[in-house]
Design an enzyme around this catalytic site. Sequence first.
Site, short mmCIF file in Angstrom:
data_model
loop_
_atom_site.label_atom_id
_atom_site.label_comp_id
_atom_site.label_asym_id
_atom_site.label_seq_id
_atom_site.Cartn_x
_atom_site.Cartn_y
_atom_site.Cartn_z
N TRP A 51 0.83 -1.22 0.00
CA TRP A 51 0.00 0.00 0.00
C TRP A 51 0.85 1.25 0.00
O TRP A 51 0.51 2.25 -0.64
CB TRP A 51 -0.99 -0.01 1.17
N ASP A 72 -1.57 6.55 6.30
CA ASP A 72 -2.66 5.69 5.86
C ASP A 72 -2.90 4.70 7.00
O ASP A 72 -2.06 3.85 7.27
CB ASP A 72 -2.23 4.96 4.58
N LYS A 94 -12.28 -1.84 6.89
CA LYS A 94 -11.62 -2.85 7.73
C LYS A 94 -12.06 -2.75 9.19
O LYS A 94 -12.52 -3.73 9.75
CB LYS A 94 -10.12 -2.77 7.59
C1 LIG Z 1 -7.33 -1.84 2.14
C2 LIG Z 1 -6.28 -0.80 2.16
C3 LIG Z 1 -6.22 0.24 1.21
C4 LIG Z 1 -7.18 0.34 0.05
O1 LIG Z 1 -8.31 0.97 0.44
P1 LIG Z 1 -9.47 1.33 -0.63
O2 LIG Z 1 -10.48 1.95 0.30
O3 LIG Z 1 -9.92 0.03 -1.23
O4 LIG Z 1 -8.93 2.27 -1.61
C5 LIG Z 1 -5.23 1.19 1.35
N1 LIG Z 1 -4.33 1.14 2.34
C6 LIG Z 1 -4.35 0.14 3.26
C7 LIG Z 1 -3.33 0.14 4.34
C8 LIG Z 1 -5.32 -0.85 3.19
O5 LIG Z 1 -5.32 -1.84 4.10
#
Ligand SMILES: *Cc1c(COP(=O)(O)O)cnc(C)c1O
Length: 325
Positions: free
Chosen positions: A66, A136, A160
């Site tokens: 990511w 993030d 999540k």
């Molecule tokens: C799942 C995830 C993403 C992607 O998120 P989207 O909402 O599908 O764009 C980005 N960063 C991390 C750390 C993730 O676990």
Amino acid sequence: MELSHRSKEYEEVHQSAINHLKQLLNIPDNYQVLFLQGGASLQFSMLPLQFLKKGKVANYILTGAWSEKALKEAKLIGETKIAASTKENQYKSIPTLSDIQLNNNDAYVHLTSNNTIFGTQWTEFPDISHAPLIADMSSDILSRPIDISKFGLIYAGAQKNLGPSGVTVAIIRDDLLNENVDHVPTMLRYQTHAETNSLYHTPPTFAIYMLNEVLSWVNQQGGVKEIEKQNIEKAKLIYDAIDESEGFYKGHAEKEARSLMNITFNLPNEEQNKRFLTKAKELGFVGLNGHRSVGGCRASTYNAVPMEACIALREFMDSYRKEHS
Ligand SMILES: *Cc1c(COP(=O)(O)O)cnc(C)c1O
């Protein structure tokens, strides 16, 4: 779902979700909570559009897939650097604070707090003052208390730990809303959403309604500190199954970098991985496959996963090993 997003009924839900987040995450008054769309993936573009100006460099700490994706998007907008990376170590670890290379002209420093695919997690965040620290936190927000004041901007796709997909939470420090953004499309400016309390256009009202319900549930559990306690216990059950398996299960992450949310491991060979996953599926364990990019097995122990599920998995891992090692 049929009510207008301008109705009094919806506004109460909207405000309640914001207030719950502020309270649960102990968000200081000089931060705003925004509800955006486009997932964490759109944040990869939105943040450099706003903060990566000419003459500045966006500085990324790479700890997994990511963070690589976030960097890739920033490269399309301007100049970037890699502050530190654990790629050579197959992303089994998190850089030590002294490994992080900072520069005077950093526009910001970006990190991924939990590496969903590789199963590693930051425990201590760097103190960064020369530029905003941006994180993030899609896969570990609300799983443990964090010091929000270390960050300029935190973002997370909801799906999540926060609720169903469709809403993206951003927590942004007020001073970052004063940037000149005349060049940025209106919908992609944090200002636009901050000035309108995330009601510039129709927000994903159902996702925010569900988010508010999840936040009430976290509150009833005793808040984030209590959730963290449960998460530590849940993860320990599965890490113990790995550590006590005499090498039958091999954890991907180095011990000190282990994630409390995503537990990644392999059996002695690919054949065994497959058999284990097939048997697990038969018994009703859902989603134990590793991410398609890395294979192996991954147990995700997000906030909503009950203790009983982790106990059951631990027991299954033990009995499977006794049968097959
Ligand atoms: C799942 C995830 C993403 C992607 O998120 P989207 O909402 O599908 O764009 C980005 N960063 C991390 C750390 C993730 O676990």
